[in-house]
Structures are given as C-alpha cells and as structure tokens.
Design an enzyme around this catalytic site. Structure first.
Site, PDB file in Angstrom:
ATOM      1  N   GLY A   1     -14.760  93.090  88.580  1.00  0.00           N
ATOM      2  CA  GLY A   1     -13.678  93.381  87.791  1.00  0.00           C
ATOM      3  C   GLY A   1     -12.572  92.116  87.566  1.00  0.00           C
ATOM      4  N   GLU A   2     -12.507  92.164  88.504  1.00  0.00           N
ATOM      5  CA  GLU A   2     -11.636  91.147  89.335  1.00  0.00           C
ATOM      6  C   GLU A   2     -12.305  89.432  89.329  1.00  0.00           C
ATOM      7  OE1 GLU A   2      -9.345  93.710  90.174  1.00  0.00           O
ATOM      8  OE2 GLU A   2     -11.595  93.725  90.832  1.00  0.00           O
TER       9      GLU A   2
ATOM     10  N   GLN B   1     -15.739  94.063  79.814  1.00  0.00           N
ATOM     11  CA  GLN B   1     -14.896  93.299  81.112  1.00  0.00           C
ATOM     12  C   GLN B   1     -14.749  92.275  81.887  1.00  0.00           C
ATOM     13  OE1 GLN B   1     -13.703  95.617  84.662  1.00  0.00           O
ATOM     14  NE2 GLN B   1     -13.257  96.454  82.953  1.00  0.00           N
TER      15      GLN B   1
END
Length: 711
Positions: free
Chosen positions: A671-672, A605
């Site tokens: 994830g961000e 990720q």
C-alpha cells in the site's frame, strides 16, 4: 478426495463490489437511525488566542435548533489533555479551524444556518506558523512515529537520530560530495468519503458508525475520552471510502458527535465538509531536508547524512520518520540521520500514505540522481553499485530484498538502455523529453492487537470474524482468500465479517500492515480450528458446529531480520519550453512485495499509489497564509489532485517472490511502497529533460519557466 484450488494468487473480483455498485453497502453517514439530529461545528477564525465571548441566542431561537454546545456547557470529558479529542473543554484556541462549538438541529441545513448566527469574540495572540530551519525552538523528539501520537514515547516508533562512524570527516575527505536541501509542503488526504460519525446512545452505551481505518483503536480512544469502559462503546465501520491515514484515529469530530447525542438524547449525524477536513483530520507535515553524500572515485558511497526539520503542532506533538528510509537503503560506512521538530500554531499532523518515506525518499532519491551524475555513472548502475549486503545500520540480514532485480527488470521493461544521459538531449517540437528513475521502499510490519474468531457450522460453512478495515484496498476479498486457503476450502464456503468492535480486536489499516497482521491472525486461528477438528472430532465438523478464537502469534523473526518492501520506478516526462507545463505520459514500476494475495486488487493498489505520487510531485500543496494560519486552497477548486487527464500510461509489475519470514502467507506490504519513489522519479526525469533541478515540491511551472526562458 477432491483437491481444493488455491485462492491466494487468484485475481478474484472484489467480493464487496456487487453491494457497492448497487448502493447496498452503507457508509457511515448512510446508516439509518430513528429521528436523527444533525450537527454543524463552529470553528475558530484565529490561529491562537482565547474565546472571550459567545452570543448563541439567535442560533438557539432558530426554529428546528435543538441545542448549541460551547465550552461553557458541553459535558466534561474524562481525558482533557488530548488536543484533538478533548473538544469544547477550554476557551483556548490553538489553531485556526479548531472546533469551538456546535449546533444541533433537525436538519443539516438548519444546523449550518444557525451556526452562522453565533457571534464569537476572541482575544487573539500573536501566532507562529512558518517552518524555518533556523528557528531557535527546534526540539528532538524521543522517537519518530511509525504509528502513534504525542511528544513522548510512541508505539512502534523508531529512534529520532542514528549515527555510525565519523560522517563529517568522511564527507570532508570524499572525492565526490553533494550537499543539497529539499523541501516538501503540507499535503492533505482528501479521501472520497468525508469523515463522518453517527452517534447513538442506548442504556448508557454508545454506538458510533464512523468512517475509520481502525474500529478497535477508535473505540478505545472514544471510550477513554468519555470515561467509559471500552465494552460500553461499539464502533461500526464495515465500509470506508478511502482514508490514506487520515482515518486511522477518530479525531475530535467523533467525540463531539457523541457529546451532542448525549445532550439531545437522540442519534446525531455529523459529516465534515471538504473545507473542514483541511483543518480537523490531520495532514502530511511540511519538511526541510538536508542530504549530504560522499563517494569515492569508484562511485561507492562513503558517507550519508540526512537531517530533517519538520513541522508539528504546539497543541500536540507528532514526529514523522522522514529520514528513517535512509537507514537501510544504501551501503556507506559513515552515516547519520536526525529529526528536529518545529512547534507551530497549526492543526495536528498525522500519517499520510507512506508517512515519512514519501518525503524522505523524494530527497534521498533526488540526491542519488545528482550524485550519480557527479560520479559519471548511470543512475541505475549507481544504485546497484551501492546495494548493501545486509542492513547498513543494524547488520541484520533482510528477510528478502530484491531491489536490484526490480531496477534491472524495470530498466528492461522501460527501455532504459537506449537513454542518452545528456540533459536536454531529446526534443519533440516545443516539448523537452526526459526520463528518470528512483528506488522505493517501505517497512513491512506486523502490529499486535489482532485476534480472530472462526466458526464452522454443521453445513461446513465457515464464518471468519475480525474487526479489520477495508478502506477500498480489497480487504474483504484478500482476507477471504487467505481464510479459504488456511481452512483448505473454497472462497464460496467462507463468510467474512469485519469493521465492527463487536468482533475480535484488530490493528488499524495502514502502514502496509493490514494483511500482514490480520492475515497472520486468520491463518493461526484456522490452524487451531483444523487441529481441534482433527484431534477431537476425527477431522469432521460436529453436529453442533465448532468455534475457535485465537490471538495473532508474535513474529520471532522480526528481531532477526529487516523486513521491507522495495521497488523501482521509472518516469517519462515532457516539459513545454514556452509554458513550463509538465506532463507525465508514462510511469512504470516494478515491486518486490513478496507473495501477492490477489493480483487484481494488488495492481489497483500499485497504480493508485503511483498516481498519488504523481499528484505529490506536480500538484499537491497546502498553501498557508502566514498572516492568518489558514490553508487558503482548502477545496478541490484550488487544491489540485491528479485526475485522469493528468495521468498517462501506468504500468505496474511485481517479482514472483515469497518472503518466508514476514508472515505465514509470504506476503509483504504494497500500500505504501508504490507511492514512495514516484515523486523523485518524476523530478529526476524533469532534470533530464530540462537541465533544471527542482528540489522543492511540487514541481510547478514557475520553478521551471524562468530558467527555461533564460537558456
């Protein structure tokens, strides 16, 4: 008594990988149905106006065509005021590429050919598609959306504007001040799997196999549009080939597939082409950002102002929280953030990986680099010097905040100490070499609407069921690991079922909320199941088995703490003095993401997000032709996305920490946060290499070459 090894923290291989590499994990369009028909859409070729004529005779006469749908004969929808979902309900055209019809045929080739036989006449009206900060129709949204849609109040939104102290007076009296404007363009998601829907009606009930990040929310929106009870709609989406936010809601294509299947009384398959995705499934909206900073002689910030103007659609408002990140990043007694929207005749924007923060932190972290130079401070030291002890606006403590540790550890790993701060100080032949740094952050939320069912059979095998989504991030594996630990069993004893509204409801995958939300629900249900087994069955499984369903509990700590992930990103760039070409041979990130559930999928990720940030920095831009309202580079030939040849060495690390307040696993979102600081780190490195400050993404050679050649 044997001790079960802990699953969380183990770099487990993806449990779904064998099925995927064998082709045994079906994506939406691959789901087999009996006698499928195929749909191809008609799209508007003007940006604003009305459809005044549709000649469908030739298309209907084509062998193999089953039906042609237009606004004249499409079934009426129960909800017709949503510009994305209410397809074929009116003759009005609100943006170029809008669906204005559809051909249903025996094969996709026939449907596509027949669609081009339809003759469309339009009454075009003047359109407006240019984002300018001096527009007289800018408006303030009620809030900035973290998740949700519309011009009104939005779920999980934040205030559009915030203010503390007297910003203007503080800026006017600052010893050192910065006033700079940064722009970011339209970006497009482009996941590997296109948006698809397979619609099947049976006995008045609808099943949609749909590429979606949220089966539950897709079910609810499709059901509302069709005027059905949610229980009469089933959305199935166990495998999704990427989304980045574009698949967080179903858009109009899923509703159109359902209408088409209803009309021909057969299953209908509908897959968007790559070009169609540029206008029908959202995009990251363009933004103009004014950042103003003031500091004292000691390099401590006294004022921060971050004012944003961003595009939205006239058809349906969407406000992205671009300046929200500035509210908690750095200490300053005087501060302001604002958002204003420019309504344009363009498709509706939507969230895209790290919505708001990806653009906002490019501006803020570029400004911090400029301010560090103005104060005569090292960029790492300048950030550490302005580290807040608590949330700068709310005063709340952070659930955990290790940004300083990320900066220091990243500087050590990157070799920052040997950096010459002077611009254009390093040269390797025709290449100018520079390094840059930027901080990263993103909220780590838990969203409501999650429940889990866990069933244990007499053989001791556990089945865990929740309508969560795996968009390639590793949900199949991570949730199984969380369940195994919560049940105190091995991973092999747990079977996970996700991606189906026949299972208990789940919030969408996105905004770094998935594992926080679904994992908490799984842990709570496991706790109740074990308590029930202990209290009623002596800690053993009864002969008939046992099943428990539980909702995710509220997080009382969410009102008492600020919950965010953090990181520090370092970049090395090389810029060719003759061509302006930019290469990034090295990216390094260190992240504060709490307890990592699976190091293998987490690292994937982080590397993916950093690559996407590099792509944002150097390549990605939806080029809009103002004459037509059309994104002209709507394919992979012209919309460049970073590939292997563009990416050098990538290094991703994380701190060994645990957050006791975000969720029972101690994890935070990853994830961000990994995309957020990358673009600014690269832009800062480009400035260090060349002395040229590029404030407008992407950093293309035309923005460098003229100034390089004139030096």
């Amino acid at each position: 008594m044997s001790i079960v090894p802990r699953a969380i923290g183990t770099p487990l291989d993806r449990l779904d990988a064998p099925a995927k590499v064998r082709g045994a994990a079906p994506y939406a369009f691959e789901h087999p149905v009996e006698r499928p028909a195929y749909l191809y859409p008609l799209q508007a070729t003007v940006a604003a106006g009305r459809v005044t004529g549709l000649d469908v005779a030739a298309a209907r006469a084509e062998p193999g065509v089953l039906a042609v749908l237009t606004h004249h004969d499409a079934p009426r929808l129960a909800v017709a005021d949503d510009a994305e979902l209410a397809v074929l309900q009116t003759d009005e055209i609100r943006y170029r590429g809008q669906i204005i019809g559809g051909v249903i045929a025996e094969t996709p080739e026939i449907a596509r050919h027949a669609a081009h036989l339809v003759r469309v006449e339009c009454a075009e009206r003047p359109h407006d598609v240019v984002l300018r900060p001096d527009r007289d129709d800018l408006y303030k949204p009620l809030n900035a959306a973290r998740f949700g849609r519309g011009r009104g109040e939005l779920q999980n939104g934040s205030p559009a504007d915030t203010a503390l102290g007297d910003v203007e007076a503080a800026l006017a009296s600052a010893e050192v001040a910065l006033d700079a404007t940064y722009t970011t363009p339209m970006n497009h998601h482009n996941p590997m799997e296109p948006h698809t829907a397979v619609a099947v009606w049976k006995g008045g009930e609808l099943t949609v196999h749909c590429s979606t990040q949220g089966a539950t929310v897709s079910r609810d929106l499709i059901a509302a549009a069709l005027g059905l009870e949610p229980r009469r709609v089933r959305v199935v989406s166990p495998y999704v080939g990427g989304g980045f936010g574009a698949k967080i809601s179903p858009h109009g294509y899923a509703v159109l597939a359902a209408l088409a299947a209803q009309v021909v009384d057969r299953p209908v398959k509908f897959a968007l082409t790559r070009r169609q995705m540029f206008s029908l499934v959202g995009y990251r909206p363009a933004a103009v950002q004014l950042v103003r900073l003031g500091a004292g002689p000691d390099g401590r910030l006294t004022a921060i102002a971050h004012d944003v103007i961003e595009q939205t659609a006239k058809a349906k408002g969407y406000a992205e929280q671009v300046a929200e990140c500035t509210r908690w990043m750095y200490a300053a007694p005087h501060r302001r953030t604002t958002h204003r929207l420019a309504p344009l005749d363009l498709p509706v924007p939507t969230i895209m990986r790290a919505p708001g923060a990806a653009q906002g932190m490019f501006a803020l972290e570029s400004a911090m680099d400029e301010m560090a130079a103005a104060c005569g401070l090292d960029p790492v030291e300048f950030r550490i010097r302005n580290e807040p002890g608590s949330h700068p606006e709310t005063g709340l403590p952070f659930s955990s905040r290790h940004l300083v540790a990320c900066l220091r550890d990243g500087a050590r790993r990157f070799g920052w100490a040997g950096r010459d701060p002077a611009v254009r100080a390093r040269r390797d032949g025709d290449w100018l070499v520079g390094t840059g740094v930027a901080a990263s952050t993103y909220p780590s939320p838990r969203f409501p609407g999650n429940a889990t069912t866990i069933r244990v059979g007499p053989d001791g095998h556990y089945t865990v069921m929740i309508a969560a989504a795996d968009i390639g991030t590793g949900t199949w594996t991570a949730l199984t690991q969380i369940a195994a630990d919560a049940l105190d069993v091995t991973v092999a004893e747990v079977e996970l079922r996700i991606g189906d509204t026949a299972l208990p409801d789940a919030s969408p995958a996105g905004l770094s909320s998935g594992i926080n939300s679904w994992g908490t629900s799984v842990v709570e249900t496991a706790r109740r199941l074990r308590a029930l087994m202990e209290s009623r069955h002596g800690g053993t499984v009864p002969p008939q088995g046992l099943e428990v369903t539980a909702d995710m509990p509220d997080n009382a700590d969410a009102a008492r703490y600020g919950m965010y992930s953090f990181g520090a990103q370092f970049a090395e760039v090389r810029v060719h003095v003759g061509t302006g070409e930019v290469r990034v041979p090295r990216l390094l990130g260190v992240f504060d993401a709490g307890r990592v559930i699976n190091p293998r999928t987490a690292r994937s990720q982080l590397l993916g997000g950093m690559t996407m940030g590099l792509s944002m920095a150097l390549h990605e831009e939806g080029v809009l032709d103002p004459r037509t309202g059309h994104v002209v580079n709507s394919d992979f030939a012209a919309y460049h996305i970073a590939t292997n040849a563009d990416v050098g060495a990538l290094e991703a690390y994380w701190l060994d920490t645990e957050d006791r307040y975000t969720n029972p696993m101690g994890a935070k979102g990853i994830g961000e946060v990994c995309i957020v600081g990358t673009a600014a780190a690269i832009a800062n490195a480009v400035h260090h290499a060349t002395g040229v400050r590029v404030r407008d993404l992407p950093i293309t050679l035309d923005k460098l070459l003229r100034r390089l050649s004139s030096d």
